[in-house]
Structures are given as C-alpha cells and as structure tokens.
Design a protein around this motif. Structure first.
Motif, short mmCIF file in Angstrom:
data_model
loop_
_atom_site.label_atom_id
_atom_site.label_comp_id
_atom_site.label_asym_id
_atom_site.label_seq_id
_atom_site.Cartn_x
_atom_site.Cartn_y
_atom_site.Cartn_z
N ASP A 135 0.79 -1.28 0.21
CA ASP A 135 -0.07 -0.19 0.04
C ASP A 135 0.75 1.27 -0.06
OD1 ASP A 135 -2.69 0.18 -0.38
OD2 ASP A 135 -2.99 -0.99 1.57
N PHE A 136 1.99 1.18 0.67
CA PHE A 136 2.53 2.51 0.97
C PHE A 136 3.23 2.87 -0.58
CE2 PHE A 136 7.02 4.40 1.43
CZ PHE A 136 6.38 5.74 1.86
N SER A 148 0.89 3.99 -2.97
CA SER A 148 0.31 5.49 -3.00
C SER A 148 1.41 6.43 -3.24
CB SER A 148 -0.01 5.43 -1.45
OG SER A 148 0.82 5.89 -0.60
N TYR A 154 0.38 9.22 -5.83
CA TYR A 154 0.90 10.71 -6.01
C TYR A 154 1.72 11.01 -6.80
CZ TYR A 154 -1.76 11.23 -1.21
OH TYR A 154 -2.50 11.51 -0.64
N ASN A 174 -5.68 1.43 -3.97
CA ASN A 174 -4.44 2.05 -4.48
C ASN A 174 -4.21 1.16 -5.57
OD1 ASN A 174 -3.73 3.82 -2.43
ND2 ASN A 174 -2.88 2.34 -1.07
N ALA A 232 11.43 9.06 17.97
CA ALA A 232 11.49 10.48 18.53
C ALA A 232 12.68 11.08 19.57
CB ALA A 232 10.34 11.14 18.89
N PHE A 278 14.65 11.34 10.98
CA PHE A 278 13.73 12.01 10.00
C PHE A 278 14.18 13.36 9.62
CE2 PHE A 278 11.60 9.85 13.64
CZ PHE A 278 10.89 8.94 13.08
N SER A 279 15.12 13.66 10.62
CA SER A 279 15.92 15.03 10.29
C SER A 279 16.73 14.85 9.03
CB SER A 279 16.76 15.64 11.04
OG SER A 279 16.03 15.73 12.38
N GLN A 306 15.50 14.64 5.34
CA GLN A 306 15.34 15.87 4.92
C GLN A 306 16.71 16.34 4.44
OE1 GLN A 306 12.33 18.27 6.11
NE2 GLN A 306 11.38 16.56 5.71
N LEU A 327 7.97 15.18 13.06
CA LEU A 327 9.34 14.94 13.84
C LEU A 327 10.16 15.71 13.21
CD1 LEU A 327 8.88 11.03 14.17
CD2 LEU A 327 8.87 12.81 15.99
N THR A 328 9.74 16.22 11.98
CA THR A 328 10.66 17.72 11.52
C THR A 328 9.62 18.79 11.14
OG1 THR A 328 10.41 16.67 9.32
CG2 THR A 328 12.53 16.07 10.53
N THR A 369 5.39 12.73 21.60
CA THR A 369 5.87 11.30 21.08
C THR A 369 6.56 10.54 22.31
OG1 THR A 369 5.68 11.71 18.82
CG2 THR A 369 6.71 9.65 19.26
N GLN A 402 6.86 4.68 14.09
CA GLN A 402 6.77 6.27 14.29
C GLN A 402 7.08 6.77 12.75
OE1 GLN A 402 9.32 8.23 17.00
NE2 GLN A 402 8.75 7.02 18.70
N GLU A 403 6.11 7.45 12.31
CA GLU A 403 6.32 7.97 10.96
C GLU A 403 6.22 9.40 11.01
OE1 GLU A 403 7.18 6.52 8.17
OE2 GLU A 403 6.72 4.57 8.74
N ASP A 404 7.06 10.03 10.26
CA ASP A 404 7.23 11.61 10.19
C ASP A 404 6.30 12.29 9.41
OD1 ASP A 404 7.96 14.37 10.34
OD2 ASP A 404 9.57 13.93 9.13
N GLN A 407 5.71 15.71 9.19
CA GLN A 407 5.75 16.99 8.58
C GLN A 407 4.83 17.99 8.90
OE1 GLN A 407 7.84 17.62 4.99
NE2 GLN A 407 9.06 15.49 5.40
N GLN A 434 -0.43 9.63 3.16
CA GLN A 434 0.74 8.43 2.70
C GLN A 434 1.35 7.79 3.60
OE1 GLN A 434 4.07 9.85 0.16
NE2 GLN A 434 2.84 11.22 -1.08
N LYS A 435 1.69 8.25 4.69
CA LYS A 435 2.42 7.39 5.95
C LYS A 435 1.29 6.39 6.60
CE LYS A 435 6.30 8.98 5.16
NZ LYS A 435 7.21 10.04 5.98
N ASN A 439 -1.02 5.12 5.01
CA ASN A 439 -1.12 4.07 4.00
C ASN A 439 0.09 3.08 4.44
OD1 ASN A 439 -3.24 3.70 2.32
ND2 ASN A 439 -2.64 5.77 1.20
N LYS A 440 1.31 3.66 4.72
CA LYS A 440 2.48 2.69 4.84
C LYS A 440 2.21 1.88 6.14
CE LYS A 440 7.38 3.24 5.46
NZ LYS A 440 8.49 4.53 5.68
#
Lengths: 365, 432
Positions: free
Chosen positions: A45-46, A49, A53, A184, A316, A325-326, A329, B65-66, B77, B103-105, B107, B115-116, B118-119
């Motif tokens: 699914d991910f 999707s 998109y 999807n 976290a 997560f950082s 990016q 988380l960002t 969290t 955990q999924e970010d 933003q 999307q997340k 769905n993931k």
C-alpha cells in the motif's frame, strides 16, 4: 529495394510517427506491460500510494512544463490551479454528485478558464516580474479557499467523496475476472493511464504549430511576432492549457486523498512543481514524468534504507547524533542540489545522452 | 499476488487452524478487510493479526518529527514512549505482550499523513497518535473504510462523536467556556470587556465557538475578534485594534511561536490586558524568555491536569517517577504529559481487546466501544467512552498562571475548574 541502414527520415509520415524504430516499439510494449503488472507485483500500500501521488504530480508537472519549459513563462501560481481542481472535485463530485466522467473534465475546464484570465498579465510582464504576479495568485487562491465556505469547507478543509467511477467500473474498488483489487491498485491503473493520455496530448501539442509557437515565444517573443506568431493568443493559450492540466491533477488528487484543506496549496507546492520540472528536465515531456517519480519516490526510498546507517536514531527520543527524520530531509535536499550541479539539464538529459550514444555506435563520442 | 478470494480462503484456513489450536497469518493488498483472520484461540489468547505477531503489539504514530511543529510532535511522542516503556517493564499489555511504536514523520502535512498512514496501516493494530486537526480529518475517511481506530493529539470538539477516533481530554470549546467563567466569576472580570485573538483556521474557530457559547450563557457581550495567520511576523495592527477597543481580557488561540510574537508585540506597545491562552499556546521556553515578567503579570493558560511534579495528584506522581526511570534526560514538558496520557488511553483499549482475545481492527473497535468510563488519574478529567453518540468528554479544565520558577513555567491557579455552562455545550459529528 535497398533500405537505409539507420533510421533515416525520408518521408513526412516518418516524422509523424511517435514510435518509429523496433526499439521504441519494444519500449512501448514494455511500458504497457509494466503499467499492467506493477500493481500485481507491488501489492504494498505504501509504495503504491507513493506511485499514485507521483503519477498525479506528473500530470500537473507536464502542464507546468508546457508553460515554463516550452513557452518560457515562469509561473509560481501552479498550486492555485491544483487547488481549484481539487476543490472542484469536492464540490462537483461530492456535493452535486456528478459522475467522474463529468466532474473531471469540468475541473480541468474551470482551471483552464481561470488560467486564460491570467494570460493577459503575461503580455505586459516578463521573467521575474511575471513570477511575482503569479506568486500573488497563490495567496489570492488561499484566501478564497479559506473563505468560500460553502464550496471549500473553509479552514478545516472538506472531504471529497467523488469515487472514480467510469460507468460500471469503480477504480477505487476494482474487481474483474473474479478478483478484487485494492483502492491503491485501481488508482495506479487509472492515474498512470491518464499520465499516458496527458503525455501524448502534450507531445502532440509540442510538435505541432501551437507548440512551435510556444517555443518561438520562449526563445524571442519579438522575433516570434515578426514571423507571424500571435503573441497574445499564444500566451493566453499556454496559460489556459497548463492550468487545465494542473486542475486535472488537482481533481485526481482530491478524489484520491478524499480530503483537501487550504494548507496544502501553498507556495511550497508551487516550488515543488518547479523543482520537479527542473530535476526532470525543462522542455521535455518525459522529463516531467521522471521528475515526479524522482521527487515523489526519493523520500520513500531514503526512509526505507536510512535507518540502517549507524548513529541514526530511529525514534523521537532515541539515541544518536541525528534522528532519521531530520536525516531524510537533509539527504533529500543534498541530492537535489547535487543533482542540479552535476546535471543541470535534468534526468531527461541522462537518457537522451545514453540514447544518442547507442544511436551513433560505434562512433558514440 | 493476493486477492480477496485467496484471502477469504486464507481467513477460512486461519479459522480452521485456530480451532485446531494453531495460528495463521494474514495480510495483503486489499484494504476493505482490515486485519482479517483475527480470532480467538481456544486458550483465550488473541490470534495473530496485522500488527500483532503473537508476542508484540505494534502501534502506529503519525506525528511531525521535523518541520515547525516538531516542537510539539517530539515531546508528545516521547510521552507515548515513556508510558509504554513503563507498561513493557511490567511485562507489557496483560502482563505478556510488549508494545512497540512504529513512528512516521508527517511534517504536519495532510498529504504526507495520508501516505504514511497507508504505509503503516497493515502493520499496526491501531494508530496511537495522529497530531493535528487537519491531519486527523484527512485520514478519517480512510479510517472509516479500513475500520481502524486512531487517537488524535488535538482537542478539537469534532472528535467526540467520531467512532473511528479515540479522543482524550476536554475539547477546546470546554476550555474556553471554563476560562471565561473563571475570569468573570473569580478573576474580577464582571462587567469587563472581553475580546479574542484567534488563529485563522479550524483550531481558531473551535476556541472562538466556545468563547461565544460561554459569553452568551454568562451574559457577557463580546468585543472584537481579531485574527492572524500562522507564521505572521507582524501583528501590530491587530494588537493596536485590541487596545483601542479597550479590551480588558483577550482570549488567545495560537500555537507557541505565534503566541510569542503576539505577546512580544503587546509588551512593546505597553498593552497589558488579562491574556487567557488556549492550551497549545504555551511552551516552557516562554517562561524563561525575556518576556517572562510581562507574561507573569498578564497571562493565564487554560489547559488540563496539573503542574509538573505536583505529587498531590496521583497520576502526576507516577508520571514523574516513570520519567526518572525511563527517560531521565526529559525536561518537564507540557506536551509530554499529553502524550503520556494519550498512551494511557491507548493501553486501556489494548488491555480490553486482549481480554476479549481479539486484536484485529474490529476487535479494537469493539474494545473502544466497551471501554466505559476511563480514569486518567487526575492528569485530565475522566472520559466516558462507548458508542460515539453517547460519549461524554471531561468538562473540567485547569487554569494556570505563569510562574517562571515552576517546571513548566506554569503554576496552578485553579485545578479542575468546571463551569456549569461547559456541561451544556453539545458536540456535533464532523461533516465529512
């Protein structure tokens, strides 16, 4: 009769064919097979999707590429038209309950008409000045989205219940041959089928008179006018067609996500679209598609593998010098910068160069 | 390749296997049968389902988380984590199933949230946190279709009647009513001019709605309502208008960054009404900022629970103890407490689902409907769960005053203030 050894253009009909060589015909067959089989192979699914998109973004990016890449009119207002499309889907599809085959073209039409209104501004302004005017459009649209409550649901956004039903076939709940497919999977076939249609449309526009007129305007508008290109009409037309594609993408976006809010159609989204066509390759149709796949899929791929890097915290409050997560990016940004420095003409150039090398083999230097 | 047919067969096979005391797994691409294959083994233990492999229960987290809202997402969290660490240290849910957070970010973006979602949806038994009003609204249609439950980290009044959500705490409207009542009847606000300054979005609307409701009930005529956009750097115009309208009390609906800008502007202009901020307006750093003297004189915050380290409240005593034990580096944080509390409700639902031996999406839903009145040990008011139409959120709030020497930068002014008018407020279902 002796045949030329290479693909030599001897007749006008040769010029018109999109898939002339055996190779390109084989490529077409391979693409169709890929399109048909991907949802089977990749039943996750991910990833589906992400690809859905990306396909929606590809449609919007093809529109922006016609305007910016082919006609040379820089626009930062693309997000506004995407929003118009998404809200049209919400209002026409779920409020008025029009069928998919009616609301989707209607959304594109509304977007196109609004785009045509913008065209005349482009007659008086060029380059950076035009960019600033189109920038204003994003803020204007956001204000309308927030305050036209009956249509847009105001600040909290609105749900979009406009399922993609074509006659008896509902793409969000497909079943044929005694098998059912997920939301999807159905959307994948629909979206990427539409990408093919839009790409063909754009390709045909770009290689016929209107497209040549666009490119003439991009290269030198005064010269274009001298040889008989009607500047006013061409610019208005470029804005209209690009906005119509954007609204089409927006309509699909709203219907797929089932929810739209005004926070999504910000300047940042416009900039993302600019990034897609630059990374993909400005002034090519398939560059827009490659760019959408690259920028759409990259964060997912980075995420999938970055937590295996040592010293990266995966939660976290975890231990590590940087959270995953950082890092995602940062890697994403670095890749875009690196890519543009090393390959300013985008992903499309890589492909074209490889193709040229093989075409001229063994003299490919 | 998986299809429904083969999955039906799988589910049937699973049921057969389970009846024989075995276990079966199930999952796949199709999403209109979330979980599937769940069942009860003869020993009364929950069967393997999506997100539960027989030993570990996986719970999803969709949070920023960002990006700019990570200042809320991260501590919240961390609160989830510490609560589940404490649960796991005791062996886990029902003493034997450990909980793991996925955990999924997001933003703080709606499209990424979808999307997340769905993931992770086929990999978790429930979504234990989704942060933000718009982000929660964005996944509600999918939640309804997949039959999943999610716990929103947002106090919007819309969640009360939504059967796919597990809300906690008194909604924003309730906070506003309680704060106004306290100001008028105990804070010397009789006959004073009450205005508001709200964020121009759904969150701002919720606070304003509560304030208007309370004002009508209390016979207060409201003055001007000024609005600002998230991230506005210049709010001089609005603050000037509030001042020239002669406002004695201004109800502020904002998030910390904007609240700082607004209070900074007001201090500079020498405008010092009684500010009453909705709970998300505060962040601990404000209590240590150069503004702290101004804030101490003028600001109240209406929220829930109690100040950090107030051991008179049993829930707080336990929380501080857990933090010492599992995350000693954690600074006293306001959002941490919310996350900790939220995890308590999620754990409550999981306990109930394990009791009835069904951790499938449907089993979780049943567990939520049968949860009844749930206590948060005084960290927030008790919540009466059950079918969405009969839910009763807590109607009490705590009024804090700014006290830079206290851990949150906040000291309790009135614990569990409960206006009679807060009880009269009725909640509607979101029109989706």
């Amino acid at each position: 009769m002796a045949r030329p050894s290479r693909t030599l253009t001897r007749r006008y009909e040769d010029e018109l064919r999109l898939f002339r060589t055996r190779w390109s015909q084989a490529g077409l067959v391979a693409l169709v097979a890929l399109w048909a089989l991907t949802p089977y192979v990749l039943a996750d699914d991910f990833w589906l999707s992400v690809l859905d998109y990306a396909g929606i973004a590809a449609i919007g990016a093809i529109g922006l590429n016609l305007l910016t890449g082919y006609a040379g009119q820089v626009s930062l207002g693309h997000a506004a038209f995407l929003g118009v499309g998404a809200y049209s889907a919400g209002y026409l599809g779920s409020e008025l309950e029009l069928p998919f085959l009616l609301w989707l073209p209607a959304a594109a039409l509304i977007g196109g008409l609004l785009g045509a209104v913008l065209g005349p501004f482009a007659l008086r302004l060029r380059g950076n000045y035009l960019a600033i005017v189109t920038l204003g459009l994003v803020f204007l649209a956001e204000h309308v989205f927030r305050n036209l409550r009956d249509v847009t649901g105001g600040n909290s956004g609105r749900s979009v219940q406009a399922p993609p039903e074509v006659g008896p076939v509902d793409f969000s709940d497909l079943s044929f041959g005694g098998e059912s497919f997920s939301n999807n999977q159905g959307w994948f076939w629909l979206v990427w089928g539409l990408v093919a249609v839009v790409a063909l449309l754009a390709k045909n526009i770009s290689r016929t008179r209107p497209g040549r007129a666009l490119q003439a305007v991009r290269d030198r508008d005064v010269a274009a006018e001298v040889i008989g290109v009607q500047l006013g009409r061409t610019k208005v037309w470029a804005f209209a067609i690009s906005s119509a594609f954007a609204a089409l993408a927006g309509g699909l976006y709203g219907s797929y996500q089932q929810f739209v809010s005004p926070d999504e159609f910000s300047l940042f989204l416009s900039i993302q679209y600019i990034a897609i066509i630059i990374v993909g390759g400005v002034g090519t149709i398939f560059g827009a598609v490659l760019g959408a796949l690259f920028l759409g899929g990259l964060p997912g791929i980075i995420e999938r593998y970055s937590d295996s890097i040592p010293g990266v915290a995966t939660s976290a409050g975890g231990d590590g010098f940087i959270s995953v997560f950082s890092l995602n990016q940062a890697i994403f940004g670095a890749l875009i910068v690196g890519f543009l420095v090393l390959e300013p003409r985008g992903l499309a150039a890589l492909w074209l160069r490889a193709k040229a090398w093989f075409k001229a083999w063994p003299f490919g230097y | 390749m998986r299809t429904v047919l083969s999955r039906r067969r799988l589910a049937a096979a699973a049921a057969a296997l389970l009846a024989a005391g075995g276990l079966a797994a199930c999952g796949g691409a199709d999403d209109d049968e979330g979980g599937g294959g769940g069942g009860t083994a003869s020993s009364g233990e929950p069967g393997k389902v999506a997100g539960f492999d027989g030993t570990t229960i996986r719970v999803g987290v969709l949070t920023p988380l960002t990006g700019p809202v990570a200042v809320i997402g991260k501590p919240l969290t961390a609160g989830n984590e510490v609560f589940f660490d404490a649960v796991n240290a005791k062996g886990g849910i029902a003493g034997k199933y450990k909980v793991e957070l996925v955990q999924e970010d997001t933003q703080y973006r709606t499209d990424l949230t979808v999307q997340k979602y769905n993931k992770l949806k086929s990999d978790v038994v429930t979504v234990g946190q989704v942060l933000g009003t718009a982000n929660t609204l964005a996944i509600v249609p999918q939640l309804r279709r997949d039959g999943l439950i999610a716990a929103p980290a947002s106090l919007d009044g819309l969640w009360v009647r939504e059967e796919t959500l597990l809300p906690i705490g008194g909604p924003y409207q309730v906070q506003a009513i309680n704060a106004l009542d306290h100001y008028v009847n105990e804070g010397g606000g009789k006959g004073k001019k009450v205005c508001s300054f709200t964020q121009d979005d759904a969150y701002g609307e919720a606070g304003q709605q509560g304030l208007e409701f309370g004002a009508e009930k209390l016979g207060v005529s409201l003055g001007t309502n000024q609005k600002f956009k998230v991230g506005d750097k210049d709010v001089t115009g609005q603050v000037q208008r509030l001042r020239s309208a002669g406002c004695d009390m201004v109800f502020l609906v904002a998030t910390p960054t904007d609240a700082g800008t607004i209070w900074g502007t007001a201090a500079k202009l020498g405008f010092a009404p009684r500010w009453v901020g909705q709970s998300p307006a505060w962040i601990d750093e404000l209590g240590a900022s150069p503004l702290k003297d101004y804030l101490e004189k003028t600001v109240w915050i209406v929220a829930e629970g109690t100040e950090w380290g107030d051991t008179k409240v049993p829930g707080m005593a336990k929380m501080v103890d857990d933090v010492k034990r599992y995350k000693p580096s954690q600074q006293p944080d306001y959002y941490f407490a919310f996350g900790y509390n939220q995890a308590r409700a999620v754990a409550g639902v999981l306990e109930k689902a394990v009791q009835s031996g069904d951790l499938s999406h449907d089993g979780i839903k049943q567990a939520l409907e049968g949860l009844g009145t749930f206590s948060f040990d005084g960290l927030t008011g008790d919540y009466q769960y059950g079918p969405a139409a009969d839910r009763e959120p807590p109607r009490s709030s705590t009024i804090f005053e700014v006290d830079p020497d206290k851990p949150f930068g906040l000291g309790t002014l009135k614990y569990n203030a409960e206006s009679p008018h807060a009880k009269e407020f009725t909640f509607e279902k979101a029109d989706l």
